[in-house]
Design a protein around this motif. Sequence first.
Motif, short mmCIF file in Angstrom:
data_model
loop_
_atom_site.label_atom_id
_atom_site.label_comp_id
_atom_site.label_asym_id
_atom_site.label_seq_id
_atom_site.Cartn_x
_atom_site.Cartn_y
_atom_site.Cartn_z
N PHE A 259 59.07 47.48 33.54
CA PHE A 259 59.96 46.66 34.36
C PHE A 259 61.43 47.04 34.17
CE2 PHE A 259 56.17 44.14 33.47
CZ PHE A 259 55.82 43.67 34.72
N PHE B 134 63.28 46.99 37.46
CA PHE B 134 62.95 45.86 38.34
C PHE B 134 64.20 45.16 38.84
CE2 PHE B 134 61.00 41.40 38.64
CZ PHE B 134 60.63 41.60 39.96
N VAL C 55 57.79 49.86 39.25
CA VAL C 55 57.46 48.59 38.60
C VAL C 55 55.94 48.52 38.47
CG1 VAL C 55 57.59 46.08 38.73
CG2 VAL C 55 59.49 47.47 39.56
#
Length: 456
Positions: free
Chosen positions: A391, A394, A386
Amino acid sequence: MGEEPRLPKHNEEEMQENEQPKKGILSCVSSPVSWFKMLAKELHWSFVFGVMVVYGISQGLGGSLARVGTEYYMKDVQKVLPSEAQVYSGITSIPWIIKPLWGLLTDVVPILGVAIADVTVDACVAQNSGTHPSLAADMQSLCALSSSIGSLVGFSISGIFVHLIGPQGVFGLLMIPAGLVLLVGVLVKEPRTSFVEYKQINQNFVNASKAVWKTLKLPDVWRPCLYMYVSFSLSLNISEGMFYWATDSKAGPSFSKELIGYIMAIGSIGSLLGALLYQYGLKDYPFRDLLFWSQILSCLAGMLDLVLVRRWNLKFGLPDILFVVIDASVSQLIGRLKWMPLLVLSAKICPPGIEGTFFALLMSIDNAGLLTASWLGGLLLHVFNVTRTEFDKFWMAILIRNLIRITPLFLLFLVPRADPNSTIFTDEVLDSNEDPGVQEFDDVELVALVKSVDRG
């Protein structure tokens, strides 16, 4: 949970006054005012004032300004990765971990010929919990309410100030809360004993350390301490990842500085509601029961972050701002409900005589757990790559964090299933802590306090 809200009654006159029902807006105003008057009468007005300044203005308002300012400073000025910001935020909590050393020094080292027994409001909270055991929950509620209200105000203005004067300018504003804390140090009422026997300082320090260690070895003490540390450690903190996602991710909502502050402010309302719910509905419930349900709810609340990051809320027709506000409020409320019984339990297991130093030790254990959670969260963000712009994985970090939150449930047996209004220590426990070696220092206030622990 279904009990009617009530205030503690301490004498016959107050009971007669409370027999007169008050309804509507008048009741909403008079009940808190009566509660504050009761605390000021029982504990001294300077203590109540000190709690409101330290917890409300310094930790609440100042802490919220510092948090938002630091997050934008790390992201926009230093341009660090979320995992790095997570580690740095943990480092800033290290001073909280060394509080026991500060507590011991202020207990045994004379300042200008005066030994100040308890110089922090935290220490006063613990000491008053020992002298007023029926008010332990009320004192922790006062701390929580002050902190929540301060956070509400601070977060409401934090985004505006970061936008207008930048993170560095916000750091400059923090001198104001620091100055008020100095004022508390002058006004708060506390016992003082004059002496000039500096040769005894080393022995006093050794005696105090022995008393703390003896107490810490008691099963009624180390078992809850172990649970508190593990519970906080396994509540992995990935808040920096959520912050970066909410402000920088192309797939995220791209919230502005002002909006971030308002969202955190609304979250503080959840924390305030949690403190009120505990004070007026849950403070008489056993510690273990409250911690069980708060941990379960914490796991479920963590799933709201997963829903947001996966953008499922949009599929359900819930806009980002509404969902984030709900998420922040629920998470803060549950976090406060988990924190409150741990604070009361910490005050309860502080033995008479060394409350200040021992409460500082317990808070350092909690903060060590929070530090571990922050660093483990940073490691989790690093493992799933991350970054400031990446992302994709994530959501996996969020899922793993939520699953790990279940594990403290298997250690709940370490927490006593005790009535929060009863004392944890028994006479047998205190007698087992006897140390005749400290009897020769009767002229030192701290040693006299240690003796009171040893003899019960």
